[in-house]
Design an enzyme around this catalytic site. Structure first.
Site, PDB file in Angstrom:
ATOM      1  N   ASP A 132       0.851  -1.203   0.000  1.00  0.00           N
ATOM      2  CA  ASP A 132       0.000   0.000   0.000  1.00  0.00           C
ATOM      3  C   ASP A 132       0.883   1.247   0.000  1.00  0.00           C
ATOM      4  O   ASP A 132       2.038   1.193   0.433  1.00  0.00           O
ATOM      5  CB  ASP A 132      -0.862   0.042   1.270  1.00  0.00           C
ATOM      6  CG  ASP A 132      -2.067  -0.898   1.213  1.00  0.00           C
ATOM      7  OD1 ASP A 132      -2.392  -1.402   0.121  1.00  0.00           O
ATOM      8  OD2 ASP A 132      -2.673  -1.126   2.267  1.00  0.00           O
ATOM      9  N   ARG A 185      -1.363  -0.562  -8.507  1.00  0.00           N
ATOM     10  CA  ARG A 185      -2.759  -0.228  -8.172  1.00  0.00           C
ATOM     11  C   ARG A 185      -2.818   1.303  -8.188  1.00  0.00           C
ATOM     12  O   ARG A 185      -2.050   1.950  -7.495  1.00  0.00           O
ATOM     13  CB  ARG A 185      -3.137  -0.722  -6.785  1.00  0.00           C
ATOM     14  CG  ARG A 185      -4.507  -0.171  -6.338  1.00  0.00           C
ATOM     15  CD  ARG A 185      -4.684  -0.184  -4.823  1.00  0.00           C
ATOM     16  NE  ARG A 185      -4.709  -1.513  -4.277  1.00  0.00           N
ATOM     17  CZ  ARG A 185      -4.330  -1.789  -3.029  1.00  0.00           C
ATOM     18  NH1 ARG A 185      -3.882  -0.846  -2.229  1.00  0.00           N
ATOM     19  NH2 ARG A 185      -4.383  -3.026  -2.587  1.00  0.00           N
TER      20      ARG A 185
HETATM   21  C1  LIG Z   1      -8.905  -1.072  -3.337  1.00  0.00           C
HETATM   22  C2  LIG Z   1      -8.450   0.245  -2.799  1.00  0.00           C
HETATM   23  C3  LIG Z   1      -7.175   0.378  -2.289  1.00  0.00           C
HETATM   24  C4  LIG Z   1      -6.718   1.614  -1.841  1.00  0.00           C
HETATM   25  N1  LIG Z   1      -5.413   1.739  -1.409  1.00  0.00           N
HETATM   26  C5  LIG Z   1      -4.941   2.955  -1.074  1.00  0.00           C
HETATM   27  C6  LIG Z   1      -3.565   3.162  -0.763  1.00  0.00           C
HETATM   28  O1  LIG Z   1      -2.742   2.241  -0.759  1.00  0.00           O
HETATM   29  N2  LIG Z   1      -3.165   4.425  -0.456  1.00  0.00           N
HETATM   30  C7  LIG Z   1      -4.033   5.488  -0.448  1.00  0.00           C
HETATM   31  O2  LIG Z   1      -3.609   6.625  -0.204  1.00  0.00           O
HETATM   32  N3  LIG Z   1      -5.341   5.317  -0.727  1.00  0.00           N
HETATM   33  C8  LIG Z   1      -5.817   4.083  -1.030  1.00  0.00           C
HETATM   34  N4  LIG Z   1      -7.146   3.940  -1.351  1.00  0.00           N
HETATM   35  C9  LIG Z   1      -8.104   5.057  -1.085  1.00  0.00           C
HETATM   36  C10 LIG Z   1      -8.204   5.996  -2.263  1.00  0.00           C
HETATM   37  O3  LIG Z   1      -7.004   6.733  -2.373  1.00  0.00           O
HETATM   38  C11 LIG Z   1      -9.369   6.975  -2.084  1.00  0.00           C
HETATM   39  O4  LIG Z   1      -9.224   7.700  -0.899  1.00  0.00           O
HETATM   40  C12 LIG Z   1     -10.728   6.300  -2.062  1.00  0.00           C
HETATM   41  O5  LIG Z   1     -10.783   5.200  -2.907  1.00  0.00           O
HETATM   42  C13 LIG Z   1     -11.820   7.289  -2.516  1.00  0.00           C
HETATM   43  O6  LIG Z   1     -11.585   7.704  -3.814  1.00  0.00           O
HETATM   44  P1  LIG Z   1     -12.504   7.296  -5.076  1.00  0.00           P
HETATM   45  O7  LIG Z   1     -11.573   6.951  -6.188  1.00  0.00           O
HETATM   46  O8  LIG Z   1     -13.412   6.227  -4.706  1.00  0.00           O
HETATM   47  O9  LIG Z   1     -13.191   8.646  -5.535  1.00  0.00           O
HETATM   48  P2  LIG Z   1     -13.923   9.829  -4.782  1.00  0.00           P
HETATM   49  O10 LIG Z   1     -13.846  10.980  -5.714  1.00  0.00           O
HETATM   50  O11 LIG Z   1     -13.431  10.002  -3.372  1.00  0.00           O
HETATM   51  O12 LIG Z   1     -15.383   9.297  -4.717  1.00  0.00           O
HETATM   52  C14 LIG Z   1     -16.162   9.060  -5.876  1.00  0.00           C
HETATM   53  C15 LIG Z   1     -17.492   8.487  -5.481  1.00  0.00           C
HETATM   54  O13 LIG Z   1     -17.277   7.198  -4.926  1.00  0.00           O
HETATM   55  C16 LIG Z   1     -18.171   6.961  -3.859  1.00  0.00           C
HETATM   56  N5  LIG Z   1     -17.407   6.748  -2.612  1.00  0.00           N
HETATM   57  C17 LIG Z   1     -16.099   7.007  -2.387  1.00  0.00           C
HETATM   58  N6  LIG Z   1     -15.740   6.674  -1.134  1.00  0.00           N
HETATM   59  C18 LIG Z   1     -16.847   6.198  -0.563  1.00  0.00           C
HETATM   60  C19 LIG Z   1     -17.148   5.684   0.733  1.00  0.00           C
HETATM   61  N7  LIG Z   1     -16.224   5.605   1.695  1.00  0.00           N
HETATM   62  N8  LIG Z   1     -18.414   5.277   0.969  1.00  0.00           N
HETATM   63  C20 LIG Z   1     -19.370   5.334   0.012  1.00  0.00           C
HETATM   64  N9  LIG Z   1     -19.146   5.815  -1.220  1.00  0.00           N
HETATM   65  C21 LIG Z   1     -17.913   6.244  -1.504  1.00  0.00           C
HETATM   66  C22 LIG Z   1     -19.054   8.172  -3.751  1.00  0.00           C
HETATM   67  O14 LIG Z   1     -20.215   7.949  -4.510  1.00  0.00           O
HETATM   68  C23 LIG Z   1     -18.223   9.263  -4.395  1.00  0.00           C
HETATM   69  O15 LIG Z   1     -19.000  10.287  -4.883  1.00  0.00           O
HETATM   70  C24 LIG Z   1      -7.594   2.725  -1.853  1.00  0.00           C
HETATM   71  C25 LIG Z   1      -8.873   2.597  -2.385  1.00  0.00           C
HETATM   72  C26 LIG Z   1      -9.309   1.393  -2.868  1.00  0.00           C
HETATM   73  C27 LIG Z   1     -10.669   1.303  -3.469  1.00  0.00           C
END
Ligand SMILES: Cc1cc2nc3c(=O)[nH]c(=O)nc-3n(C[C@H](O)[C@H](O)[C@H](O)COP(=O)(O)OP(=O)(O)OC[C@H]3O[C@@H](n4cnc5c(N)ncnc54)[C@H](O)[C@@H]3O)c2cc1C
Length: 308
Positions: A132, A185
Site C-alpha cells: 500500500d 494499483r
Molecule cells: C482497493 C483500494 C485500495 C486503496 N489503497 C490505497 C492506498 O494504498 N493508499 C491510499 O492513499 N489510498 C488508497 N485507497 C483510497 C483511495 O485513495 C481513495 O481515498 C478512495 O478510494 C476514494 O476515492 P474514489 O476513487 O473512490 O473517488 P472519490 O472521488 O473520493 O469518490 C467518488 C465516489 O465514490 C463513492 N465513494 C467514495 N468513497 C466512498 C465511501 N467511503 N463510501 C461510500 N461511497 C464512496 C461516492 O459515490 C463518491 O461520490 C484505496 C482505495 C481502494 C478502493
C-alpha cells in the site's frame, strides 16, 4: 463538505476516541460495514463469500505505524498465516501490506526485510503482495523498496505497488514502474497532503487519474484501478474498448462495503473486480478515513444501526 472531511481526518488521529471506539460494542458493530471482523477467520469467511460472488480479494490486516521491532514481526506473522490459509482454502485472494506496519518508521531495512520474506512466501505459494502507499513522506522509500525487491528474479511478479493520482510526481513514477514491469494499483490518494506535493483540486486529481490509468492500460502488465468513481470507471472502460484491451487484462478494485451495487454491476458486465477486505482490532483510523471520503455515510450508518 471539505470541513467535515478535515474533521473526520482529524478525528482519525484522536487517541481517546480510538481507544474508546475500538473497545466498545457499538463501535465494533458500526465498523462492520467497512471492516470484515476482528480475526483472521472473519476475514477468510468474508473472502470466501466475496469469491462466491465472482470477485477476487485483497486482505488487509489493519494497523499502521508500529513502535517496536517485535510488533513489526507480530504484524508480519498475521500475513504469513494469511498466505498459508489462502492457499489451504484455495481462495482467490492476495494480501495488501503497509510498510509502516512492518517497521518502516523504525528502520527501512527492517521493513524491507519483512516485505522480502512476505514476497518470498507469496512467490512460493503462487501468490502476490501489494504494498500500500502511505503519506507522501514515504513515497520514495516505498518505491525504492518495491523496485529493489521486484528486481530479484525470484520475486518478479510477486510484489506490486500503489500510486496516488493526487501527487504531482506520479506520472514519472508510473513511467518508471512500467519500464520495470511492476504491477500498479492506481488510487486517488487518502492522506491530507500540502499543495507543494499534491493537486489541491479534485478536478486535477481526477484528470490525472484518467491520464495515468490510460498509460497503465496501454502496457502489457496486469494493473488494478482502485476507485468507486463512476467517471473514472467509465473513462477506463471506454479507453479499453477503443484500444482493443480485453476486460481480462486489468481489474477494478473497490473497498469492502463501498458501492456494492457497482461492484456487482461490473462483474455482470464481464469486468474483473477485486474487493479490498480489511480486518483486525485496529480498525478505527481506517473507518474514520472512509467516513471522511463520504461524510453522508454517517447518516447511512446511523439509520442502519437503529433499524437493526
Ligand atoms: C482497493 C483500494 C485500495 C486503496 N489503497 C490505497 C492506498 O494504498 N493508499 C491510499 O492513499 N489510498 C488508497 N485507497 C483510497 C483511495 O485513495 C481513495 O481515498 C478512495 O478510494 C476514494 O476515492 P474514489 O476513487 O473512490 O473517488 P472519490 O472521488 O473520493 O469518490 C467518488 C465516489 O465514490 C463513492 N465513494 C467514495 N468513497 C466512498 C465511501 N467511503 N463510501 C461510500 N461511497 C464512496 C461516492 O459515490 C463518491 O461520490 C484505496 C482505495 C481502494 C478502493
Amino acid at each position: 463538505m471539505q470541513l467535515l472531511r478535515s474533521a473526520f481526518i482529524a478525528l482519525s488521529h484522536n487517541r481517546f476516541l480510538r481507544n474508546f471506539s475500538e473497545r466498545s460494542r457499538v463501535g465494533v458493530r458500526l465498523s462492520s460495514r467497512f471492516v470484515a471482523g476482528m480475526e483472521i477467520d472473519d476475514a477468510l469467511r468474508v473472502a470466501e463469500a466475496v469469491n462466491k460472488q465472482g470477485m477476487t480479494v485483497s486482505l488487509d490486516s489493519l494497523g499502521e505505524s508500529v513502535t517496536s521491532e517485535a510488533e513489526a514481526h507480530t504484524a508480519a506473522e498475521v500475513y504469513h498465516r494469511l498466505l498459508d490459509a489462502i492457499a489451504a482454502r484455495k481462495l482467490d485472494a492476495n494480501i495488501s501490506v503497509k510498510l509502516t506496519q512492518m517497521g518502516l518508521s523504525l528502520s527501512p531495512a527492517l521493513a524491507e526485510g519483512i516485505a522480502e520474506s512476505l514476497a518470498r512466501h507469496a512467490a512460493a505459494v503462487g501468490n502476490f503482495v501489494r504494498i500500500d502507499m502511505e503519506d507522501s513522506s514515504l513515497t520514495q522509500v516505498t518505491l525504492d523498496i518495491v523496485r529493489r525487491l521486484h528486481a530479484l528474479p525470484e520475486l518478479r511478479g510477486a510484489i506490486g505497488i500503489v500510486i496516488q493520482s493526487y501527487l504531482y510526481r506520479s506520472q514519472s513514477d508510473v513511467e518508471q514502474l512500467l519500464a520495470d514491469g511492476i504491477r500498479i494499483r492506481l488510487c486517488k490518494g487518502a492522506y491530507k497532503e500540502p499543495a507543494e506535493v499534491a493537486f489541491p483540486s479534485k478536478a486535477d486529481v481526477d484528470s490525472n487519474y484518467i491520464r495515468l490509468s490510460c498509460m497503465m492500460l496501454d502496457s502489457p502488465i496486469f494493473h488494478g484501478l482502485a476507485t468507486h468513481d463512476e467517471a473514472m470507471i467509465a473513462a477506463a472502460k471506454s479507453f479499453a474498448a477503443q484500444h482493443g484491451i480485453a476486460p481480462s487484462r486489468f481489474e477494478f478494485q473497490m473497498l469492502f462495503g463501498v458501492r456494492r451495487d457497482l461492484q456487482r454491476r461490473l462483474v455482470r458486465e464481464g469486468y474483473k473486480v477485486r474487493v479490498y477486505v480489511p480486518f483486525g482490532h485496529d480498525w478505527y483510523p481506517y473507518f474514520m478515513r472512509r467516513l471522511a471520503e463520504r461524510p453522508a455515510n454517517v447518516i447511512f450508518l446511523a439509520k442502519n444501526f437503529f433499524r437493526s
